[in-house]
Scaffold this active site. Structure first.
Site, short mmCIF file in Angstrom:
data_model
loop_
_atom_site.label_atom_id
_atom_site.label_comp_id
_atom_site.label_asym_id
_atom_site.label_seq_id
_atom_site.Cartn_x
_atom_site.Cartn_y
_atom_site.Cartn_z
N ARG A 71 0.81 -1.22 0.00
CA ARG A 71 0.00 0.00 0.00
C ARG A 71 0.85 1.27 0.00
O ARG A 71 0.56 2.21 -0.73
CB ARG A 71 -0.94 0.01 1.21
CG ARG A 71 -1.92 1.18 1.25
CD ARG A 71 -2.98 1.03 0.18
NE ARG A 71 -2.62 1.67 -1.08
CZ ARG A 71 -3.05 1.27 -2.27
NH1 ARG A 71 -3.81 0.21 -2.38
NH2 ARG A 71 -2.70 1.90 -3.36
N LYS A 84 3.08 24.81 -2.11
CA LYS A 84 1.78 24.20 -1.81
C LYS A 84 1.87 22.69 -1.98
O LYS A 84 1.31 22.10 -2.89
CB LYS A 84 0.70 24.81 -2.69
CG LYS A 84 0.47 26.29 -2.42
CD LYS A 84 -0.57 26.89 -3.34
CE LYS A 84 -0.76 28.38 -3.06
NZ LYS A 84 -1.73 29.01 -3.97
N LYS A 124 5.85 39.15 0.01
CA LYS A 124 4.46 39.11 -0.42
C LYS A 124 3.67 40.24 0.24
O LYS A 124 4.24 41.04 1.00
CB LYS A 124 3.87 37.74 -0.11
CG LYS A 124 4.61 36.59 -0.82
CD LYS A 124 4.15 35.25 -0.33
CE LYS A 124 2.79 34.88 -0.86
NZ LYS A 124 2.86 34.43 -2.28
N GLU A 173 6.29 40.32 -4.71
CA GLU A 173 4.98 40.09 -5.30
C GLU A 173 4.30 41.43 -5.56
O GLU A 173 4.24 42.29 -4.68
CB GLU A 173 4.12 39.25 -4.34
CG GLU A 173 2.70 39.01 -4.80
CD GLU A 173 1.88 38.32 -3.73
OE1 GLU A 173 1.81 37.07 -3.76
OE2 GLU A 173 1.32 39.01 -2.86
N ASP A 226 1.13 39.00 -9.84
CA ASP A 226 0.14 38.16 -9.16
C ASP A 226 -1.28 38.45 -9.64
O ASP A 226 -1.78 39.57 -9.52
CB ASP A 226 0.23 38.39 -7.65
CG ASP A 226 -0.63 37.42 -6.87
OD1 ASP A 226 -0.58 36.22 -7.17
OD2 ASP A 226 -1.37 37.86 -5.96
#
Length: 291
Positions: free
Chosen positions: A101, A136, A168, A198, A219
């Protein structure tokens, strides 16, 4: 490839993942299959895609039982079709089923990421734009998932918070502006490290250029605005790298690339993909008495 050799960090993760799955023992196999029974497990694709994670699957079975014999039939990065045999693993039936598995989970996920990445790469054919991933990723699986992106023909963005400065919107708010954020970062980091900012508007782009950013992220801009932004950046500082980010899909990625951006970062490569359907079937049973 990255995992052709023994990797202690990965091996320790595999041991922990096996402990999570096995617990006190594989009660089903132990109670139904005679001790000493041996089999050959055939790992095969149930749909087409890009294979990724073969050395990882091999390491799973080696950690479960060093006497298991694993033979890969394909290499990472190869395109496979439905029905193709990817690998064989031979030895103790108990031990094959113990590792089955986890080995399949990793193969399926990594192959799914590689397959999705390859689709984006294909959509960019003929254009110089570079496709990269993001942070991510699944906690604990970042190294593997970013590897799968490379197998699929993509490239990696930063690996973590430690290897590049990415200023950011919230950093800009906390620092009091782009100029302040870039200046403070420049005074803290080594000269070998780059600073990315950003931006969401042409005004912010002008601020980032004046501040001396090395990379400017565009962005969530529409293609018209992005094309204007790239033109403005290259006219002022040709050496500055431009990166498009935000809501990039397989349907929009080529249009975005045609604005002239150097890099497109796509979170969907590692957080929104379909695992490739891969299975393991046993045959060539022998030993251990009647089953």
């Amino acid at each position: 490839m990255m995992f052709n050799g023994y990797n202690e960090s990965l091996a320790e993760n595999i041991r922990n993942w096996l402990r999570e799955d096995i617990g006190s023992g594989d009660i089903t196999s132990l109670s139904t299959i005679p001790e000493g029974h041996e089999s050959k497990g055939i790992i095969h694709a149930k749909e087409g895609g890009i294979a990724a994670g073969m050395p990882v699957a091999e390491l799973v079975f080696q950690i479960v039982d060093k006497n298991l014999i694993f033979k890969a039939h394909v290499k990472d990065g190869e395109r496979v079709n439905k029905g193709d045999i990817l690998a064989e693993v031979e030895g103790s039936t108990h031990r094959i089923l113990t590792g089955e598995r986890l080995a399949l989970n990793l193969l399926q996920r990594l192959s799914g990421i590689a397959t999705r990445t390859q689709a984006y790469v294909d959509a960019l054919e003929g254009l110089p734009t570079r496709l990269v991933d993001t942070r991510k990723t699944t906690p604990g699986h970042r190294m593997l998932e970013k590897y799968a992106v490379r197998v699929g023909g993509g490239a990696n963005h930063r690996f973590g918070l430690y290897d590049a400065v990415m200023i950011k919107d919230n950093h800009i708010k906390g620092a009091g502006g782009i100029a302040q954020a870039v200046s403070r970062a420049r005074n803290q980091i080594p000269h070998t490290m780059k600073i990315e900012v950003e931006t969401e508007s042409l005004a912010q782009i002008d601020e980032a250029l004046t501040a001396g950013a090395d990379i400017i992220m565009l962005d969530n801009m529409d293609p018209v605005m992005m094309a204007e932004a790239v033109k403005r950046i290259k006219a002022v500082s040709p050496h500055v790298t431009t990166e498009a980010s935000g809501n990039v899909t397989l349907e929009t990625v080529r249009t975005i690339a045609m604005t002239g951006v150097d890099v497109i970062s796509v979170g969907r490569l590692t957080y929104s993909f379909n695992s490739l359907d891969i299975s393991l079937d046993l045959n060539a049973k022998k030993g251990g008495g009647a089953s």
